[in-house]
Design an enzyme around this catalytic site. Sequence first.
Site, PDB file in Angstrom:
ATOM      1  CE  LYS A   1       4.747   1.668  -7.232  1.00 49.87           C
ATOM      2  NZ  LYS A   1       3.446   1.231  -6.792  1.00 49.87           N
TER       3      LYS A   1
ATOM      4  NE  ARG B   1      -2.913  -2.015  -3.754  1.00 43.69           N
ATOM      5  CZ  ARG B   1      -1.679  -1.619  -3.481  1.00 43.69           C
ATOM      6  NH1 ARG B   1      -0.695  -2.474  -3.493  1.00 43.69           N
ATOM      7  NH2 ARG B   1      -1.439  -0.363  -3.172  1.00 43.69           N
TER       8      ARG B   1
ATOM      9  NE  ARG C   1      11.200   4.989   0.854  1.00 41.03           N
ATOM     10  CZ  ARG C   1      10.278   4.511   0.011  1.00 41.03           C
ATOM     11  NH1 ARG C   1      10.315   4.812  -1.276  1.00 41.03           N
ATOM     12  NH2 ARG C   1       9.333   3.712   0.454  1.00 41.03           N
TER      13      ARG C   1
ATOM     14  NE  ARG D   1       6.982   4.765   4.486  1.00 45.09           N
ATOM     15  CZ  ARG D   1       6.440   4.488   3.301  1.00 45.09           C
ATOM     16  NH1 ARG D   1       6.455   5.384   2.327  1.00 45.09           N
ATOM     17  NH2 ARG D   1       5.872   3.323   3.102  1.00 45.09           N
TER      18      ARG D   1
END
Length: 371
Positions: A192, A267, A306, A312
């Site tokens: 995105k 959302r 990633r 992360r």
Amino acid sequence: MIKLHDKYFKPFISEGEIMAAIKKIADQVAVDYKKETPIFVGVLNGAFMFVSDFLKAYPHPCEVSFVRLSSYQGLTSTGIVESLLDVPENIEGRSVIILEDIIDTGRTVKKLIDLFSNTKVKEFKIATLFYKSEVYNGEYDIDYFGIKIEDRFIVGYGLDYNELGRNLREVYQLNQKHMINLVLFGKPGAGKGTQASFLKEKYNLKHISTGDVFRYNIKNGTELGTLAKSYIDKGELVPDEVTIKMLQDEVEKNPDASGFIFDGFPRTTAQAKALDDFLVTKEMMIDATIALEANDEVLIQRLLERGKISGRTDDQDEKMIRNRFDEYNEKTAPLKDYYDDQGKFHSVNGIGSIEDITSRLAKVIEELQAI
Ligand code: 5GP
């Protein structure tokens, strides 16, 4: 396409068509009034060009005068019609033909009838150059009209948008389609962010990522940020009104954007409705929601890669990733229905090279622009 203030307008009625319409009205009035000297009363400001060309097309003796009313502000009628310049004197026993630039709801016509009802005119008629017959709800039957138009805001040939556009020789119509407002959906890892940055460059859009907006407001201690933080600190969800207010600030900060990409909001269906309601107040709307679709296994591989680079933790654990996907599926399903019902939901294959995906998105957007 032309731009007046913040809006775009496209050509709608040519000078030739306007002149032909005026000649048609002048010929009809001439047949009815050739035996007397009627007084034509132009309604300022919008009708000044019409009055001028009408008089040139009118072949018999006549007089001219003006009244001035005001009812429009921006793009919508305020509903309050004031008289700023009163009816001409010495019209007793005379035939009066009002020359209006445009008749919309009919409030102005009603006010004119009130104004002239106290005068002892012999006859009172109304001629309008443009006539929005579908929205006109007055009781008075319009006597002469030039061109019937649908209920779209127009400018030019005397008509203005906040005082601009009166000097145009042709008539232009508001181009409501010029803005492109998108909602972007996609599972974590679907790309995105990457795609949003391409789209914003290509189409002059502003990317509003709700997460970024929250962080910015909280970090800078804005009034809304402090308010949002007070809920977050209590472990409560930030109310939709607060989020919408932040989005509103973002929209207002970017008057030159050709549209917005909403990312991370809505959302829930309630939020989608709140967003629609807010956009209406800005004369905007969501044109399309685009979901970047990708196979879960492909996304998991991408995210794990990633995670190795970024460190992360939530990108390093397959189970956590799957939970995020489940949450996404659960949350977006009702939204998909909400936008699908409005014919706005588009699903785009998010697998392939970045350029391929961008061109798939561009195709959706260009189809929207073509409408
Ligand atoms: P009404 O009183 O019939 O609702 O509106 C008539 C007045 O509103 C017109 O004299 C004109 O000033 C304004 N108006 C109505 N429609 C339009 C439009 O499409 N464009 C512009 N520029 N003004 C309009």
